[in-house]
Write a protein that holds these residues in place. Structure first.
Motif, PDB file in Angstrom:
ATOM      1  N   PHE A  23     -50.001  20.749 -31.671  1.00 59.24           N
ATOM      2  CA  PHE A  23     -50.730  20.561 -32.923  1.00 59.24           C
ATOM      3  C   PHE A  23     -50.876  19.099 -33.317  1.00 59.24           C
ATOM      4  O   PHE A  23     -51.639  18.767 -34.214  1.00 59.24           O
ATOM      5  N   ASN A  24     -50.131  18.205 -32.651  1.00 54.78           N
ATOM      6  CA  ASN A  24     -50.233  16.803 -33.085  1.00 54.78           C
ATOM      7  C   ASN A  24     -51.171  15.985 -32.207  1.00 54.78           C
ATOM      8  O   ASN A  24     -51.304  14.780 -32.380  1.00 54.78           O
ATOM      9  N   SER A  25     -51.826  16.647 -31.247  1.00 53.17           N
ATOM     10  CA  SER A  25     -52.689  15.916 -30.320  1.00 53.17           C
ATOM     11  C   SER A  25     -53.632  16.896 -29.641  1.00 53.17           C
ATOM     12  O   SER A  25     -53.370  18.091 -29.630  1.00 53.17           O
ATOM     13  N   PRO A  26     -54.715  16.411 -29.019  1.00 51.27           N
ATOM     14  CA  PRO A  26     -55.565  17.312 -28.267  1.00 51.27           C
ATOM     15  C   PRO A  26     -54.784  17.855 -27.070  1.00 51.27           C
ATOM     16  O   PRO A  26     -53.889  17.174 -26.571  1.00 51.27           O
ATOM     17  N   TYR A  27     -55.120  19.057 -26.600  1.00 52.59           N
ATOM     18  CA  TYR A  27     -54.425  19.649 -25.472  1.00 52.59           C
ATOM     19  C   TYR A  27     -54.975  19.069 -24.190  1.00 52.59           C
ATOM     20  O   TYR A  27     -56.021  19.484 -23.708  1.00 52.59           O
ATOM     21  N   SER A  28     -54.278  18.080 -23.660  1.00 53.60           N
ATOM     22  CA  SER A  28     -54.748  17.451 -22.444  1.00 53.60           C
ATOM     23  C   SER A  28     -53.561  16.855 -21.723  1.00 53.60           C
ATOM     24  O   SER A  28     -52.739  16.154 -22.320  1.00 53.60           O
ATOM     25  N   ILE A  29     -53.469  17.168 -20.441  1.00 57.62           N
ATOM     26  CA  ILE A  29     -52.343  16.687 -19.662  1.00 57.62           C
ATOM     27  C   ILE A  29     -52.258  15.170 -19.696  1.00 57.62           C
ATOM     28  O   ILE A  29     -51.174  14.590 -19.775  1.00 57.62           O
ATOM     29  N   LYS A  30     -53.410  14.516 -19.693  1.00 58.93           N
ATOM     30  CA  LYS A  30     -53.426  13.056 -19.685  1.00 58.93           C
ATOM     31  C   LYS A  30     -52.791  12.470 -20.936  1.00 58.93           C
ATOM     32  O   LYS A  30     -52.303  11.360 -20.927  1.00 58.93           O
ATOM     33  N   LEU A  31     -52.851  13.237 -22.021  1.00 57.33           N
ATOM     34  CA  LEU A  31     -52.405  12.667 -23.297  1.00 57.33           C
ATOM     35  C   LEU A  31     -50.950  12.971 -23.634  1.00 57.33           C
ATOM     36  O   LEU A  31     -50.417  12.449 -24.600  1.00 57.33           O
ATOM     37  N   PHE A  32     -50.305  13.837 -22.839  1.00 56.30           N
ATOM     38  CA  PHE A  32     -48.934  14.216 -23.198  1.00 56.30           C
ATOM     39  C   PHE A  32     -48.032  13.004 -23.360  1.00 56.30           C
ATOM     40  O   PHE A  32     -47.217  12.925 -24.264  1.00 56.30           O
ATOM     41  N   LYS A  33     -48.196  12.047 -22.439  1.00 54.42           N
ATOM     42  CA  LYS A  33     -47.316  10.890 -22.447  1.00 54.42           C
ATOM     43  C   LYS A  33     -47.537  10.048 -23.705  1.00 54.42           C
ATOM     44  O   LYS A  33     -46.625   9.657 -24.397  1.00 54.42           O
ATOM     45  N   LYS A  34     -48.823   9.832 -23.994  1.00 54.05           N
ATOM     46  CA  LYS A  34     -49.189   8.989 -25.130  1.00 54.05           C
ATOM     47  C   LYS A  34     -48.700   9.572 -26.465  1.00 54.05           C
ATOM     48  O   LYS A  34     -48.227   8.857 -27.340  1.00 54.05           O
ATOM     49  N   TYR A  35     -48.827  10.900 -26.615  1.00 56.09           N
ATOM     50  CA  TYR A  35     -48.488  11.505 -27.903  1.00 56.09           C
ATOM     51  C   TYR A  35     -47.017  11.932 -27.978  1.00 56.09           C
ATOM     52  O   TYR A  35     -46.566  12.401 -29.010  1.00 56.09           O
ATOM     53  N   GLY A  36     -46.302  11.791 -26.885  1.00 52.33           N
ATOM     54  CA  GLY A  36     -44.923  12.248 -26.848  1.00 52.33           C
ATOM     55  C   GLY A  36     -43.997  11.417 -27.731  1.00 52.33           C
ATOM     56  O   GLY A  36     -44.270  10.257 -28.020  1.00 52.33           O
ATOM     57  N   GLU A  37     -42.916  12.047 -28.154  1.00 54.71           N
ATOM     58  CA  GLU A  37     -41.945  11.382 -29.023  1.00 54.71           C
ATOM     59  C   GLU A  37     -40.548  11.887 -28.713  1.00 54.71           C
ATOM     60  O   GLU A  37     -40.392  12.957 -28.168  1.00 54.71           O
ATOM     61  N   GLN A  38     -39.580  11.122 -29.163  1.00 57.06           N
ATOM     62  CA  GLN A  38     -38.197  11.589 -29.090  1.00 57.06           C
ATOM     63  C   GLN A  38     -37.983  12.644 -30.180  1.00 57.06           C
ATOM     64  O   GLN A  38     -38.578  12.569 -31.242  1.00 57.06           O
ATOM     65  N   ILE A  39     -37.132  13.603 -29.880  1.00 61.41           N
ATOM     66  CA  ILE A  39     -36.722  14.587 -30.888  1.00 61.41           C
ATOM     67  C   ILE A  39     -35.218  14.442 -31.074  1.00 61.41           C
ATOM     68  O   ILE A  39     -34.500  14.466 -30.084  1.00 61.41           O
ATOM     69  N   PRO A  40     -34.697  14.250 -32.301  1.00 62.71           N
ATOM     70  CA  PRO A  40     -35.397  14.371 -33.580  1.00 62.71           C
ATOM     71  C   PRO A  40     -35.929  13.065 -34.181  1.00 62.71           C
ATOM     72  O   PRO A  40     -36.487  13.126 -35.284  1.00 62.71           O
ATOM     73  N   SER A  41     -35.785  11.930 -33.517  1.00 63.62           N
ATOM     74  CA  SER A  41     -36.108  10.686 -34.228  1.00 63.62           C
ATOM     75  C   SER A  41     -37.615  10.435 -34.376  1.00 63.62           C
ATOM     76  O   SER A  41     -38.034   9.692 -35.252  1.00 63.62           O
ATOM     77  N   GLY A  42     -38.451  11.082 -33.570  1.00 63.95           N
ATOM     78  CA  GLY A  42     -39.886  10.808 -33.584  1.00 63.95           C
ATOM     79  C   GLY A  42     -40.585  11.226 -34.864  1.00 63.95           C
ATOM     80  O   GLY A  42     -40.070  12.025 -35.652  1.00 63.95           O
ATOM     81  N   GLU A  43     -41.802  10.697 -35.065  1.00 63.30           N
ATOM     82  CA  GLU A  43     -42.463  10.884 -36.356  1.00 63.30           C
ATOM     83  C   GLU A  43     -42.907  12.330 -36.608  1.00 63.30           C
ATOM     84  O   GLU A  43     -42.922  12.770 -37.761  1.00 63.30           O
ATOM     85  N   THR A  44     -43.235  13.083 -35.563  1.00 63.78           N
ATOM     86  CA  THR A  44     -43.674  14.462 -35.797  1.00 63.78           C
ATOM     87  C   THR A  44     -42.499  15.323 -36.274  1.00 63.78           C
ATOM     88  O   THR A  44     -42.629  16.102 -37.227  1.00 63.78           O
ATOM     89  N   THR A  45     -41.361  15.149 -35.631  1.00 69.04           N
ATOM     90  CA  THR A  45     -40.168  15.897 -36.045  1.00 69.04           C
ATOM     91  C   THR A  45     -39.772  15.514 -37.473  1.00 69.04           C
ATOM     92  O   THR A  45     -39.454  16.382 -38.296  1.00 69.04           O
ATOM     93  N   GLN A  46     -39.828  14.221 -37.761  1.00 69.09           N
ATOM     94  CA  GLN A  46     -39.478  13.764 -39.107  1.00 69.09           C
ATOM     95  C   GLN A  46     -40.453  14.306 -40.144  1.00 69.09           C
ATOM     96  O   GLN A  46     -40.067  14.723 -41.237  1.00 69.09           O
ATOM     97  N   PHE A  47     -41.723  14.316 -39.778  1.00 71.20           N
ATOM     98  CA  PHE A  47     -42.746  14.853 -40.676  1.00 71.20           C
ATOM     99  C   PHE A  47     -42.461  16.330 -40.990  1.00 71.20           C
ATOM    100  O   PHE A  47     -42.484  16.760 -42.148  1.00 71.20           O
ATOM    101  N   LEU A  48     -42.188  17.116 -39.954  1.00 73.38           N
ATOM    102  CA  LEU A  48     -41.957  18.553 -40.164  1.00 73.38           C
ATOM    103  C   LEU A  48     -40.696  18.799 -40.991  1.00 73.38           C
ATOM    104  O   LEU A  48     -40.655  19.686 -41.837  1.00 73.38           O
ATOM    105  N   SER A  49     -39.684  17.987 -40.724  1.00 70.06           N
ATOM    106  CA  SER A  49     -38.443  18.126 -41.472  1.00 70.06           C
ATOM    107  C   SER A  49     -38.680  17.870 -42.968  1.00 70.06           C
ATOM    108  O   SER A  49     -38.250  18.646 -43.829  1.00 70.06           O
ATOM    109  N   GLN A  50     -39.400  16.795 -43.269  1.00 75.42           N
ATOM    110  CA  GLN A  50     -39.716  16.466 -44.677  1.00 75.42           C
ATOM    111  C   GLN A  50     -40.561  17.558 -45.316  1.00 75.42           C
ATOM    112  O   GLN A  50     -40.376  17.926 -46.477  1.00 75.42           O
ATOM    113  N   LEU A  51     -41.503  18.067 -44.538  1.00 74.82           N
ATOM    114  CA  LEU A  51     -42.416  19.085 -45.056  1.00 74.82           C
ATOM    115  C   LEU A  51     -41.666  20.366 -45.425  1.00 74.82           C
ATOM    116  O   LEU A  51     -41.909  20.973 -46.472  1.00 74.82           O
ATOM    117  N   SER A  52     -40.731  20.769 -44.567  1.00 69.17           N
ATOM    118  CA  SER A  52     -40.002  22.003 -44.863  1.00 69.17           C
ATOM    119  C   SER A  52     -39.055  21.793 -46.049  1.00 69.17           C
ATOM    120  O   SER A  52     -38.939  22.661 -46.916  1.00 69.17           O
TER     121      SER A  52
END
Ligand SMILES: *[C@@H]1O[C@H](CO)[C@@H](O)[C@H](O)[C@H]1NC(C)=O
Ligand SMILES: *[C@@H]1O[C@H](CO)[C@@H](O)[C@H](O)[C@H]1NC(C)=O
Ligand SMILES: *[C@@H]1O[C@H](CO)[C@@H](O)[C@H](O)[C@H]1NC(C)=O
Length: 290
Positions: A52-81
């Motif tokens: 949900f945080n990026s287009p579904y494309s194998i080429k983009l996995f690396k670019k959009y990837g993040e560490q869990i839990p320190s990455g921004e998507t995990t932090q965003f979801l945590s704050q949201l909940s």
């Protein structure tokens, strides 16, 4: 008979298409969560689509990837909940861990705590000459367990991602270990969707007499990958109780412990298995919550 679901659970599925701009996806999710809670203030659980945080494309996995839990998507979801006091199954997004990339789904409780994490266990590789080549395993690494977690005060949920739904052992294991539902953030395409989407969801529900949820991105014809859409909830009898179209949409359903009870009373397969003929896969499947 006691139900593995302790009380009624109100879920919402957010079907939307991801933008290539990560931050726009966060804004979208936040606005859909707000809308869902306005429509159904008694919601207990919100479910996001695969990737949900990026287009579904194998080429983009690396670019959009993040560490869990320190990455921004995990932090965003945590704050949201935390902010909305709501449980969230955070679809999936690429995770960087050491030198590997996983396709990972995270789960947050109403205090914003990360309570479970599933790394996609079955990677999708296909190569039909002159037709389609899609090799997830070239860039992704596979998880090494089935994922079952406790949703506080409701019971246990099994979590898989997309292609994992085709391997009945994961769902069977989670159900035998007490899950009341299987949840699959998923992104089938417009060929496999019409052929298999509903049937796979219904099969896992009927096999295991549990609810099954599949949450897809909306179809975006401007994107390279055309997701099937059709997010749905199947009840333990195998009935599709609610299903989206292909566009952006929020689906709602109330899961009911009595429906699980009555299904299992009417067709009591649980007490009639023949482990003297075949094995109980749940005894040997690796399982965890993080
Ligand atoms: C169904 O499950 C609920 C929740 O566990 C339980 O309280 C109830 O007694 C069950 N009902 C029947 C008819 O077995
Ligand atoms: C996860 O794997 C699926 C393949 O089933 C793929 O469609 C999806 O893009 C991947 N998502 C992420 C976030 O890596
Ligand atoms: C969807 O995926 C299936 C399975 O890999 C493939 O055979 C089919 O050609 C794909 N369809 C589209 C429209 O890309």
């Amino acid at each position: 008979m006691s139900s593995p679901l302790l009380k009624r659970l109100n879920v919402a599925l957010l079907q939307f298409a991801a933008s290539p701009i990560k931050n726009e996806n966060f804004i979208k999710v936040e606005s859909l969560v707000t809308k869902a809670l306005q429509n159904k203030p008694n919601l207990d659980l919100i479910i996001l689509p695969e990737c949900f945080n990026s287009p579904y494309s194998i080429k983009l996995f690396k670019k959009y990837g993040e560490q869990i839990p320190s990455g921004e998507t995990t932090q965003f979801l945590s704050q949201l909940s935390l902010k909305n006091k709501i449980n969230i199954i955070g679809g999936s997004y690429p995770e960087h861990h050491e030198d590997k990339i996983y396709n990972t789904s995270t789960v947050f409780n109403t205090q914003g705590e990360l309570i479970a994490k599933h790394r996609k266990a079955h990677l999708f590789n296909i190569d039909i000459p002159n037709k389609i080549t899609f090799q997830e395993s070239r860039v992704l690494d596979a998880g090494n367990k089935a994922t079952l977690f406790e949703l506080p005060s409701f019971g246990k949920i099994g979590l898989g991602i997309c292609y994992d739904v085709r391997f009945p052992e994961l769902s069977m294991t989670c159900a035998r270990k007490g899950a009341f539902a299987m949840v699959f953030p998923s992104a089938f395409n417009t060929t496999t969707g019409p052929l298999h989407w509903e049937t796979l969801a219904r099969s896992r529900a009927i096999d295991n007499q549990v609810y099954v949820v599949m949450c897809s991105p909306a179809r975006d014809l401007n994107a390279k990958y055309h997701a099937y859409g059709h997010s749905l909830v199947v009840d333990p009898m195998g009935k599709i109780v609610v299903e989206a179209g292909t566009e952006e949409e929020i689906l709602y359903w109330e899961m009911d412990p009595e429906v699980i009870n009555s299904t299992r009373q009417g067709i009591p397969i649980d007490g009639q298995r023949r482990f003297d003929i075949y094995q109980d896969v749940s005894e040997t499947t690796k399982i965890g919550d993080v």
